[in-house]
Design an enzyme around this catalytic site. Structure first.
Site, PDB file in Angstrom:
ATOM      1  N   LYS A  45       0.863  -1.193   0.000  1.00 24.92           N
ATOM      2  CA  LYS A  45       0.000   0.000   0.000  1.00 24.92           C
ATOM      3  C   LYS A  45       0.901   1.246   0.000  1.00 24.92           C
ATOM      4  CE  LYS A  45      -3.878   2.350   0.887  1.00 24.92           C
ATOM      5  NZ  LYS A  45      -4.879   2.509  -0.166  1.00 24.92           N
ATOM      6  N   ASN A  77     -13.605   3.550  -4.950  1.00 25.85           N
ATOM      7  CA  ASN A  77     -13.087   3.747  -3.593  1.00 25.85           C
ATOM      8  C   ASN A  77     -12.705   5.204  -3.385  1.00 25.85           C
ATOM      9  OD1 ASN A  77      -9.915   4.158  -3.172  1.00 25.85           O
ATOM     10  ND2 ASN A  77     -10.214   3.007  -5.064  1.00 25.85           N
ATOM     11  N   ASN A 136       3.663   6.474  -6.826  1.00 19.43           N
ATOM     12  CA  ASN A 136       2.231   6.687  -7.026  1.00 19.43           C
ATOM     13  C   ASN A 136       1.994   8.137  -7.446  1.00 19.43           C
ATOM     14  OD1 ASN A 136      -0.488   7.156  -6.788  1.00 19.43           O
ATOM     15  ND2 ASN A 136      -0.756   5.991  -4.901  1.00 19.43           N
ATOM     16  N   SER A 138      -0.747   8.892  -9.133  1.00 14.58           N
ATOM     17  CA  SER A 138      -1.990   8.591  -9.816  1.00 14.58           C
ATOM     18  C   SER A 138      -3.243   8.494  -8.968  1.00 14.58           C
ATOM     19  CB  SER A 138      -1.800   7.282 -10.589  1.00 14.58           C
ATOM     20  OG  SER A 138      -1.108   6.327  -9.827  1.00 14.58           O
ATOM     21  N   CYS A 139      -3.149   8.579  -7.654  1.00  9.44           N
ATOM     22  CA  CYS A 139      -4.368   8.474  -6.847  1.00  9.44           C
ATOM     23  C   CYS A 139      -5.295   9.639  -7.209  1.00  9.44           C
ATOM     24  CB  CYS A 139      -4.012   8.498  -5.367  1.00  9.44           C
ATOM     25  SG  CYS A 139      -5.430   8.190  -4.341  1.00  9.44           S
ATOM     26  N   LYS A 177       3.754   5.010 -11.677  1.00  8.90           N
ATOM     27  CA  LYS A 177       2.367   4.549 -11.879  1.00  8.90           C
ATOM     28  C   LYS A 177       1.491   5.689 -12.383  1.00  8.90           C
ATOM     29  CE  LYS A 177      -1.403   2.046  -9.665  1.00  8.90           C
ATOM     30  NZ  LYS A 177      -1.792   1.265  -8.487  1.00  8.90           N
TER      31      LYS A 177
HETATM   32  C1  LIG Z   1      -9.576   0.164  -2.319  1.00  9.96           C
HETATM   33  C2  LIG Z   1      -8.438   0.526  -3.225  1.00  9.96           C
HETATM   34  C3  LIG Z   1      -7.319   1.167  -2.720  1.00  9.96           C
HETATM   35  C4  LIG Z   1      -6.258   1.500  -3.557  1.00  9.96           C
HETATM   36  N1  LIG Z   1      -5.149   2.102  -3.033  1.00  9.96           N
HETATM   37  C5  LIG Z   1      -4.083   2.369  -3.838  1.00  9.96           C
HETATM   38  C6  LIG Z   1      -2.884   2.896  -3.297  1.00  9.96           C
HETATM   39  O1  LIG Z   1      -2.734   3.104  -2.096  1.00  9.96           O
HETATM   40  N2  LIG Z   1      -1.876   3.164  -4.161  1.00  9.96           N
HETATM   41  C7  LIG Z   1      -1.964   2.934  -5.505  1.00  9.96           C
HETATM   42  O2  LIG Z   1      -1.005   3.181  -6.252  1.00  9.96           O
HETATM   43  N3  LIG Z   1      -3.089   2.397  -6.044  1.00  9.96           N
HETATM   44  C8  LIG Z   1      -4.131   2.105  -5.239  1.00  9.96           C
HETATM   45  N4  LIG Z   1      -5.263   1.539  -5.778  1.00  9.96           N
HETATM   46  C9  LIG Z   1      -5.337   1.312  -7.239  1.00  9.96           C
HETATM   47  C10 LIG Z   1      -4.977  -0.134  -7.621  1.00  9.96           C
HETATM   48  O3  LIG Z   1      -3.656  -0.469  -7.281  1.00  9.96           O
HETATM   49  C11 LIG Z   1      -5.171  -0.353  -9.150  1.00  9.96           C
HETATM   50  O4  LIG Z   1      -4.310   0.510  -9.861  1.00  9.96           O
HETATM   51  C12 LIG Z   1      -6.605  -0.113  -9.617  1.00  9.96           C
HETATM   52  O5  LIG Z   1      -7.537  -0.473  -8.629  1.00  9.96           O
HETATM   53  C13 LIG Z   1      -6.949  -0.881 -10.895  1.00  9.96           C
HETATM   54  O6  LIG Z   1      -6.702  -2.273 -10.777  1.00  9.96           O
HETATM   55  P1  LIG Z   1      -7.813  -3.346 -10.284  1.00  9.96           P
HETATM   56  O7  LIG Z   1      -8.995  -3.248 -11.229  1.00  9.96           O
HETATM   57  O8  LIG Z   1      -7.092  -4.674 -10.370  1.00  9.96           O
HETATM   58  O9  LIG Z   1      -8.174  -2.993  -8.895  1.00  9.96           O
HETATM   59  C14 LIG Z   1      -6.326   1.191  -4.936  1.00  9.96           C
HETATM   60  C15 LIG Z   1      -7.462   0.532  -5.446  1.00  9.96           C
HETATM   61  C16 LIG Z   1      -8.505   0.180  -4.608  1.00  9.96           C
HETATM   62  C17 LIG Z   1      -9.694  -0.532  -5.178  1.00  9.96           C
END
Ligand SMILES: Cc1cc2nc3c(=O)[nH]c(=O)nc-3n(C[C@H](O)[C@H](O)[C@H](O)COP(=O)(O)O)c2cc1C
Length: 378
Positions: A45, A77, A136, A138-139, A177
């Site tokens: 994370k 989320n 990261n 990208s959030c 990312k």
């Molecule tokens: C609940 C949640 C929390 C996430 N937290 C992070 C994070 O802390 N850092 C990050 O780079 N991406 C975060 N992501 C993004 C995921 O790593 C991923 O890039 C995105 O969800 C798309 O992939 P998926 O469809 O397999 O989930 C988060 C995604 C979700 C659903």
């Protein structure tokens, strides 16, 4: 017998399946579970130096179901990065590498736009023995209010500079990312690679509103009656992710050969993974899928990917990485190819007429509309 083992940026992975940054890599307990189940690597994370600024709310997820209500196809989320103190993470990074010396552990990091903060985060994390970084940029929610996350990823100049700072301090590979919340993902990707990123990871979540409650007339997920747009993930985002991964892969092929690509977005099985690798992914990340199906999903994913390779007689991932990329072209080129093919087959077509499909817009009929739409699909 085909193998899933792969080496990416010098990191030896038993298979290309990587835990994407998020809840499935949020502390040592769950990271250990991922290694025990056989995941190829884990991206923890996202961490920052000062977790006291990170305050989460609940509920923080919203789901979009299929019309029969049985399946979750989309997931929003409004979760922030890790709310756990960085010194705790330092301890857990070290213990994780002691417990799983061969497990590839990647620290996801994010900081404010200050060189000293990024350098400190890099130096302290790599001193704990992590194998690589994911930056990261990208959030899409919460953090951009502090000019972090997607706010950085949407500014190629800032991105290039931050990657340069990390390059100066890091002794290990690092992936940038990317946010999908941008018109041309090639622009920030190019900036990150120019700045020295070893590879690109794409995509993070798509800025979204999951729905509006028709009883309360308020948007969801509702926190004290209010919400904020969040990040969309899961199966519904896969087509968008495939397109963006393809665009980044084309960029890497033409301008940065040798740099790596970690593909993310809606992956739930081995066949999804095969598609992303065919479009140029070296590794494939899964985040929401693990929240839906659990860490055990990696085993059937490996079996499905191996079955795909067996069927096509591929021995290694490199045998089909990027194999579908040459088949993207412009619409004008599609028209040219089809016109040529039709001309060449004119005589044969006259002998055995093809299924009647709409050729020009005047042929659409109100009575046959659905049938005509279906006939035009592959
Ligand atoms: C609940 C949640 C929390 C996430 N937290 C992070 C994070 O802390 N850092 C990050 O780079 N991406 C975060 N992501 C993004 C995921 O790593 C991923 O890039 C995105 O969800 C798309 O992939 P998926 O469809 O397999 O989930 C988060 C995604 C979700 C659903």
């Amino acid at each position: 017998m085909p193998t899933l083992a792969t080496t990416v940026d010098g990191l030896k992975l038993p298979n290309p399946f990587v835990i994407g940054s998020g809840p499935p890599g949020t502390n040592l307990n769950v990271i250990s579970k991922a290694f025990k189940e056989g995941w190829g690597a884990v991206i923890a994370k996202t961490v920052s130096l000062d977790a006291s600024k990170v305050i989460n709310v609940s509920p923080r997820y919203g789901k979009l179901h299929s019309s029969d209500g049985k399946e979750v196809i989309g997931w929003e989320n409004i979760e922030l990065i890790s709310d756990r103190p960085f010194r705790l993470w330092e301890d857990e990074f070290k213990r994780c590498k002691d417990m799983h010396p061969k497990g590839i552990l990647i620290a996801s990091i994010m900081e404010e736009y200050e060189k000293d903060r990024w350098v400190e985060l890099v130096e302290r994390s790599q001193a704990c023995g992590v194998d690589g970084f994911e930056l990261n940029f990208s959030c899409p929610h919460g953090l951009p209010e502090r000019k972090m996350g997607a706010a950085m990823g949407q500014d190629p100049e800032v991105l290039e500079r931050v990657c340069g700072w990390v390059k100066g301090a890091s002794k290990i590979p690092f992936w940038a990312k990317m946010t999908p919340n941008i018109t041309h993902i090639e622009d920030p990707s190019r900036a990150a690679l120019r700045g020295g990123a070893t590879g690109i990871a794409a995509i993070n979540t798509i800025r979204s509103v999951i729905g509006v409650n028709l009883e309360t007339l308020r948007p969801e997920p509702s926190v004290e009656g209010y919400t904020t747009p969040g990040g969309y993930s899961s199966r519904a985002v896969k087509p968008i992710a495939l397109r963006m991964v393809m665009e980044v892969a084309q960029l890497i092929r033409s301008e940065f050969p040798g740099r790596s690509l970690s593909a993310i977005g809606g992956v739930e099985n081995g066949r999804d993974a095969a598609e992303f690798i065919l479009l140029g992914g070296d590794t494939v990340q899964v985040c929401t899928g693990v929240m839906k199906f659990g860490y055990e999903m990696v085993k059937p994913m490996c079996d499905e990917l191996l079955a795909f390779m067996d069927k096509h007689k591929f021995e290694a991932l490199a045998d089909f990485k990027g194999k579908a990329l040459p088949y993207f072209t412009t619409h004008a080129d599609l028209v040219k190819r089809q016109t040529e093919r039709k001309a060449a087959q004119k005589a044969a077509a006259a002998a055995a007429p093809a299924k009647k499909m709409v050729q020009t817009d005047g042929e659409w009929s109100g009575d046959d509309f659905v049938k005509q739409s279906n006939d035009l699909a592959w």
